[in-house]
Design a protein around this motif. Structure first.
Motif, short mmCIF file in Angstrom:
data_model
loop_
_atom_site.label_atom_id
_atom_site.label_comp_id
_atom_site.label_asym_id
_atom_site.label_seq_id
_atom_site.Cartn_x
_atom_site.Cartn_y
_atom_site.Cartn_z
N ARG A 181 1.13 6.91 -6.67
CA ARG A 181 0.04 7.87 -6.89
C ARG A 181 0.51 9.30 -6.66
O ARG A 181 0.12 10.22 -7.39
CB ARG A 181 -1.15 7.54 -5.99
N ARG A 182 1.37 9.49 -5.66
CA ARG A 182 1.90 10.84 -5.39
C ARG A 182 2.79 11.34 -6.53
O ARG A 182 2.92 12.55 -6.73
CB ARG A 182 2.68 10.85 -4.08
N GLU A 183 3.40 10.43 -7.25
CA GLU A 183 4.30 10.83 -8.35
C GLU A 183 3.53 11.50 -9.48
O GLU A 183 4.09 12.30 -10.23
CB GLU A 183 5.04 9.60 -8.90
N ARG A 184 2.27 11.15 -9.65
CA ARG A 184 1.41 11.75 -10.68
C ARG A 184 2.05 11.60 -12.08
O ARG A 184 2.28 12.57 -12.79
CB ARG A 184 1.10 13.21 -10.37
N ALA A 222 -2.35 2.92 -9.63
CA ALA A 222 -1.60 4.15 -9.36
C ALA A 222 -2.21 5.36 -10.03
O ALA A 222 -1.74 6.48 -9.84
CB ALA A 222 -0.15 3.97 -9.80
N LEU A 269 0.83 -1.20 0.00
CA LEU A 269 0.00 0.00 0.00
C LEU A 269 0.86 1.25 0.00
O LEU A 269 0.53 2.25 -0.65
CB LEU A 269 -0.93 -0.01 1.21
N GLN A 270 1.98 1.21 0.72
CA GLN A 270 2.89 2.35 0.74
C GLN A 270 3.48 2.60 -0.64
O GLN A 270 3.62 3.75 -1.07
CB GLN A 270 4.00 2.11 1.77
N LEU A 288 2.08 1.76 -3.52
CA LEU A 288 1.00 2.28 -4.35
C LEU A 288 0.77 3.77 -4.07
O LEU A 288 0.59 4.56 -5.01
CB LEU A 288 -0.27 1.48 -4.09
N GLN A 289 0.79 4.14 -2.81
CA GLN A 289 0.63 5.55 -2.45
C GLN A 289 1.75 6.40 -3.03
O GLN A 289 1.53 7.53 -3.50
CB GLN A 289 0.56 5.70 -0.93
N GLN A 290 2.97 5.86 -2.98
CA GLN A 290 4.10 6.59 -3.54
C GLN A 290 3.92 6.80 -5.05
O GLN A 290 4.15 7.91 -5.55
CB GLN A 290 5.40 5.82 -3.29
#
Length: 354
Positions: free
Chosen positions: A74-77, A97, A67-68, A70-72
């Motif tokens: 997603r934050r990269e955009r 993502a 999950l961490q 995946l969150q990373q």
């Protein structure tokens, strides 16, 4: 633009993906290119200018770690994801993502996860991985071309680099060797094979080959290895029983050290495993021993390479362990045959250099 490139999980495949990475870098010179890959793949490609950053994709992660990650992502955009692996997992991760554009080959039922699904080839017909990666790069390059531009085949030239840290590792190893060892041309042997036991050439054969190279060709012989091949490397040295034959087994093992060793070699003899592909980027002649795997799957069209494979009714079977239990494809490939191939390839190179 920000691009996520999912790299293959195998070291050899990652090296075979470097021509496609070069094409992508050329096509998007101003983009930030970030690779998502296993840590050992990052080590293999360390020192190249093909990407700007890497994100480590570790195996065996627990749910929280996944999950961490995946969150990373997603934050990269990211604007675009390029999927070299054919796995469902890589496409699923890019989808979750939130990467708006996902380009890859339509295989393993993942077409609905891709925005740009490149048609898959027949899975039963061997086709080189290097060309599959270039198909993805070609799709992106041709898409960006104008009608007036002519589409040319992309280069198959693979790339690797030896960093300053790698050179220091190599120097530290050489400093421990005899003057006699250092004064002779070096031939490297690579007995590895992460694919499975079926790719392994018998230790006794490697030992006999090493002894003959040292005795009859007056070359120094170095057995390179990863952590899983330490014992085998030591056994090859013991079997050869020659002062010009040694291994990396006692060294702090690092892929950079293996790259540095192969870069300095006159020739490499290897199983069909990752370090086999370290030879071509450094223009080192290579004899590759094929057993259960079809040569075409990993063909790189390298003109200083020589492939050896026995013609047997049962192969190539593509199995990790011999399903018939005899492993003839590798056991019956004798050291004498490989030695003759080494001599032949050295003679060819000497004639070209003359």
């Amino acid at each position: 633009m920000k691009i996520a490139v999912f790299l293959p999980n195998w070291i050899g495949d990652a090296v075979m993906a470097t021509p496609a990475l070069r094409a992508i870098r050329h096509q998007y010179p101003d983009a930030e290119i970030v690779t998502i890959q296993r840590p050992y793949v990052a080590d293999a490609l360390d020192g190249l200018d093909l990407v700007d950053r890497t994100i480590s994709l570790k195996s065996g992660q627990n749910l929280v770690s996944r999950l961490q990650l995946l969150q990373q992502l997603r934050r990269e955009r990211f604007d675009l994801s390029i999927l070299f692996p054919n796995s469902f997992r890589s496409a699923w991760l890019a989808f979750l993502a939130g990467i708006p554009r996902r380009v890859g080959i339509n295989r393993d039922g993942r077409g609905w996860l891709l925005t740009d699904a490149i048609p898959a080839r027949d899975k039963q017909t061997p086709h080189p991985a290097i060309d599959e990666y270039l198909r993805i790069a070609t799709f992106l390059v041709e898409e960006a071309q104008t009608d007036s531009e002519v589409s040319l085949p992309l280069s198959r030239t693979m790339e690797l680099a030896v960093t300053e840290a790698d050179q220091k590792r190599w120097k530290a190893f050489l400093d421990q060797q005899s003057a006699e060892f250092k004064s002779r041309p070096l031939i490297c042997l690579n007995p590895g094979g992460a694919f499975g036991a079926a790719k392994h050439w018998p230790t006794a054969h490697f030992g006999e080959l090493a002894e003959r190279i040292a005795n009859e060709l007056d070359r120094s012989v170095l057995v390179v290895c990863g952590p899983a091949e330490k014992t085998e490397a030591l056994q090859i040295v013991e079997q050869a029983n020659h002062h010009l034959v040694t291994s990396l087994a006692a060294e702090p093992l690092h892929l950079g050290l293996t790259k540095a060793a192969i870069q300095q070699a006159e020739l490499l003899v290897t199983t069909d495993s990752g370090p086999r592909h370290f030879a071509a980027p450094f223009q080192v002649p290579v004899v590759t021993l094929f057993g259960p795997t079809h040569i075409l799957w990993s063909e790189t069209y390298y003109d200083r390479g020589l492939h050896l494979q026995l013609d047997l009714d049962c192969g190539p079977c593509q199995q990790r362990v011999c399903p018939l239990g005899h492993h003839r494809c590798m056991k019956d490939l004798r050291a004498d045959q490989v030695f003759r191939a080494v001599v032949s390839l050295l003679d060819q190179q000497n004639k070209k250099a003359a």
